[in-house]
Design a protein around this motif. Sequence first.
Motif, short mmCIF file in Angstrom:
data_model
loop_
_atom_site.label_atom_id
_atom_site.label_comp_id
_atom_site.label_asym_id
_atom_site.label_seq_id
_atom_site.Cartn_x
_atom_site.Cartn_y
_atom_site.Cartn_z
N ILE A 178 0.83 -1.21 0.00
CA ILE A 178 0.00 0.00 0.00
C ILE A 178 0.87 1.26 0.00
O ILE A 178 0.54 2.26 -0.65
CB ILE A 178 -0.95 -0.01 1.21
N SER A 179 1.99 1.22 0.71
CA SER A 179 2.88 2.38 0.71
C SER A 179 3.40 2.67 -0.69
O SER A 179 3.48 3.84 -1.11
CB SER A 179 4.06 2.14 1.67
N LEU A 205 0.48 6.08 6.39
CA LEU A 205 -0.71 5.27 6.07
C LEU A 205 -0.32 3.82 5.83
O LEU A 205 -1.07 2.90 6.18
CB LEU A 205 -1.41 5.85 4.84
N GLY A 206 0.86 3.59 5.26
CA GLY A 206 1.34 2.22 5.09
C GLY A 206 1.57 1.53 6.43
O GLY A 206 1.25 0.35 6.60
N ALA A 222 -9.94 1.95 4.32
CA ALA A 222 -10.93 3.01 4.07
C ALA A 222 -10.34 4.38 4.36
O ALA A 222 -10.62 5.36 3.65
CB ALA A 222 -12.17 2.77 4.92
N LEU A 223 -9.49 4.47 5.39
CA LEU A 223 -8.83 5.74 5.68
C LEU A 223 -7.89 6.14 4.55
O LEU A 223 -7.83 7.32 4.16
CB LEU A 223 -8.07 5.63 7.00
N CYS A 224 -7.16 5.17 4.01
CA CYS A 224 -6.28 5.45 2.87
C CYS A 224 -7.09 5.93 1.66
O CYS A 224 -6.68 6.86 0.95
CB CYS A 224 -5.48 4.20 2.50
N VAL A 225 -8.22 5.31 1.43
CA VAL A 225 -9.08 5.72 0.31
C VAL A 225 -9.58 7.15 0.53
O VAL A 225 -9.63 7.96 -0.40
CB VAL A 225 -10.26 4.74 0.15
N ALA A 226 -9.94 7.48 1.78
CA ALA A 226 -10.45 8.82 2.08
C ALA A 226 -9.38 9.88 1.86
O ALA A 226 -9.63 10.94 1.27
CB ALA A 226 -10.97 8.87 3.52
N VAL A 227 -8.14 9.61 2.31
CA VAL A 227 -7.05 10.57 2.11
C VAL A 227 -6.74 10.73 0.63
O VAL A 227 -6.51 11.85 0.14
CB VAL A 227 -5.80 10.13 2.89
N THR A 228 -6.76 9.63 -0.11
CA THR A 228 -6.53 9.70 -1.56
C THR A 228 -7.64 10.47 -2.25
O THR A 228 -7.40 11.22 -3.20
CB THR A 228 -6.42 8.28 -2.14
#
Length: 401
Positions: free
Chosen positions: A243-244, A258-259, A278-284
């Motif tokens: 993910i990173s 986030l990674g 979901a948090l990673c998707v929100a930040v993106t």
Amino acid sequence: MPADELEPADEPRRRRNSAEAVTWEVRVAASWTWRLLLLGFGVYVLARIFDRIELVALSFVLALFFTAILHPLERRLNGLVRKPRSLSAAIALLIGIAVLGGIGWFVVWQITTHADQLGSQITDFVDKTRTWLQTGPLHLKSADLDKLADNISTAVKDHQGQLISGAIETVRTVVEALGALLLILLSTFFLLRDGEMVWDWVVRLFPRTAQQKLDHAGRVGWGSLGGYMRGQLLIALFHGITISIVLVVLNVPLAAALGVLIFLGSFIPLVGLTVSGALCVAVTLLEHGVTGAIVVAVAIILLVQIEGHVLQPFIMSRSVEVHPLAIALAVLTGTLLAGIVGALLAVPFVAFLNSTVHALRGTPASLPDGQEFPVVDESGGQPSSGGQPSSGSAEEGREDA
């Protein structure tokens, strides 16, 4: 002879027949019922005791899990250092502390470094949300939004006392957390150094006739616990790195932090990766819009599939595997009982319990590839494997398995 003279002699027979009239199945059900009720009461008493000493109990359980992860490292260090045993245990514990401390420091550093950028993105997101509420399908008026904001501000002002008491409670929680951390470190050190002696003491608490079997079952369960924790560590590391890389390619801020969040969340199967993802998707979504968010969401879905079909069978042995239904139930139950800590500890506990119970019963938790447990044929009552009749008795079928 008169009939009334026969009645006293027949009365004991009636009472005996009425007692014997209870069928065997009902007697078995009654025996199971009172035993299950007794076991349930015992579990309730243990739960009440655990609730009173929750901080100590959870700290010791966490120490057990850290010990399961660090135990192979301690054994290798002990092979190099030889004596004293305290030195190898201390070095292994320091390595573990360094890794966990490094992860925590890295997350804090990433957040403080990108705090201004993240704050501006959150402000921009709030402004876009406000505009969407006014121009979108809801068509909210500006006066309604202002009224909502005023209500939130009023609620905060009216509950300042509760906020202050909450802050005091937070300070108390921090103090307790520091005490728990110290207990975890001490327990982990002594378990790494004297774990064998502690386990021998526990085994000697039980009757001599059961000690050998209990010792074997405990060692099998401990091996499964360590295998699960180390396997989950590798899987979480794979998730975090992958993910990173995706977030760095998309130039998402806080990509490394986030990674690490994905890495930590992966220790809670099913739920952890979903929430942190979901948090990673929100930040993106804040940074690159819908297209970037879709790319990250697809990457997370692929990771879940790779974990279930490739990583789990390859990294973890079959004796450590836990069915997805058992994982879901364990995570939910652990969350209800102890929050995030319960969700984190639930699945390793289930893996340990599964292997231990099977070892106590003398049956494997799983069979090698291509073999199946014997099943009973409905027609003849003979065991069969994979639906095919087998020759021999049920006992022979179990031995073949």
